[in-house]
Design a protein around this motif. Structure first.
Motif: not given
Length: 332
Positions: A290-296, A298-308
């Motif tokens: 889920r984080g990888a999908v969000r990262l792809a 938004t391009g934001s690592l911080t947003s990608g880490l949110y689900p984790v």
């Protein structure tokens, strides 16, 4: 100082003269803690509301010693410039402050239909109150939420506006399945009467999430929820809140709250505890994807880490972890 008849932990510090309490249709509740300048700015935005509805304001001072907020706002009420009441909520904690204000509204304003909530780091747009009330009436909703638009102290931080910690949960006006925050909220009087005091669970006093729990329990009781995308409040976001440790702590806290609220929702059902724990483990297992999908997206690592972090917070809650960010408000 006049104690309210039902609760000695709440006192009236002052009220506007000639307040015709029985004519008030809407009550705006405003908790404050060590923000005398900001609470005055919030009050100014409330005073500027464009509405024909008779409304009053209850300011809940939650710093019972110095009382800087109460001292700042009292002249506005005692001069009659602002209609309403200033109270002292002697018991510390945001749930205690909300409970004090909501109970005061029930006791002091016998005929109000809508109770609204705004925080002392927010500025209401001029049509906020009218739009919230109209949304409740047109949607047939018992509770209505609205967007808290982040206004970053450092304009260069505006890129954080899309992060899940700051972004509103909905974009369009209409009925919604869930609400999560009291930062911009309308609650009908009948909801408060049915839920009864204490409205917010004091176990969430310094963690936050008492509002999310209240909203979850209200929906479970059958009250209808709505969202008004046009009824905006602008929320000041200090630079501290875009630092990595604060974002991480807030994300973990959101996960903890999710587990605690879900456990209360499932209480009394078979195998409630194990089911919540298994769901948390499943979310943790799925969170990297889920984080990888969000990262792809938004391009934001911080947003990608949110689900984790949220999933990790859910699991940590099972072992007693509680991030009480409001325990030390100067660091929040």
């Amino acid at each position: 100082m006049i104690p309210l008849p039902s609760d000695a932990s709440v006192s009236i510090a002052g009220r506007s003269p000639g307040l015709a309490a029985e004519t008030v249709e809407a009550v705006v509740t405003l908790p404050t803690f060590k923000r005398p300048k900001q609470v005055l700015e919030t009050l100014a935005s409330i005073k500027a509301q464009r509405t024909g509805r008779r409304f009053a304001v209850i300011v809940m001072e939650n710093e019972a010693e110095a009382r800087e907020g109460a001292k700042a706002v009292l002249p506005l009420f005692e001069s009659g410039e602002m209609p309403g009441i200033v109270i002292i909520a002697h018991e510390r904690g945001n749930c205690s402050a909300y409970n004090a204000g909501w109970q005061t509204a029930i006791l002091q304003f016998p005929n109000f239909k809508h109770l609204l909530v705004i925080d002392d780091d927010e500025i209401a747009e001029p049509d906020w109150l009218e739009r919230m009330c109209n949304a409740a009436e047109s949607l047939g909703a018992d509770i209505v939420g609205g967007p808290q638009v982040p206004v970053f102290a450092d304009p260069s931080h505006a890129r954080w506006a899309g992060h899940p910690v700051f972004a509103p949960p909905y974009r369009e006006t209409g009925r919604v399945p869930a609400l999560y925050s009291s930062g911009n909220l309308l609650v009908r009087r009948n909801v408060l009467q049915a839920m009864g005091p204490p409205f917010l669970d004091l176990r969430f006093n310094f963690m936050g999430g008492g509002d999310s729990d209240f909203l979850s329990r209200s929906a479970q009781k059958g009250f209808l929820l709505g969202w008004c995308a046009e009824a905006k409040v602008n929320e000041t976001v200090p630079a501290r809140r875009v630092e990595a440790d604060w974002i991480r702590a807030r994300s973990l806290r959101n996960g903890v709250i999710s587990t605690l609220v879900e456990k209360k929702k499932r209480a009394g059902t078979p195998l409630a505890g194990p089911k919540v724990f298994l769901k948390s483990l499943a979310l943790l297992a799925a969170s990297p994807l889920r984080g990888a999908v969000r990262l792809a997206r938004t391009g934001s690592l911080t947003s990608g880490l949110y689900p984790v972090y949220v999933a990790l917070g859910r699991v940590l809650a099972e072992f007693g972890y509680a991030n009480e960010q409001y325990r030390q408000p100067e660091k929040n």
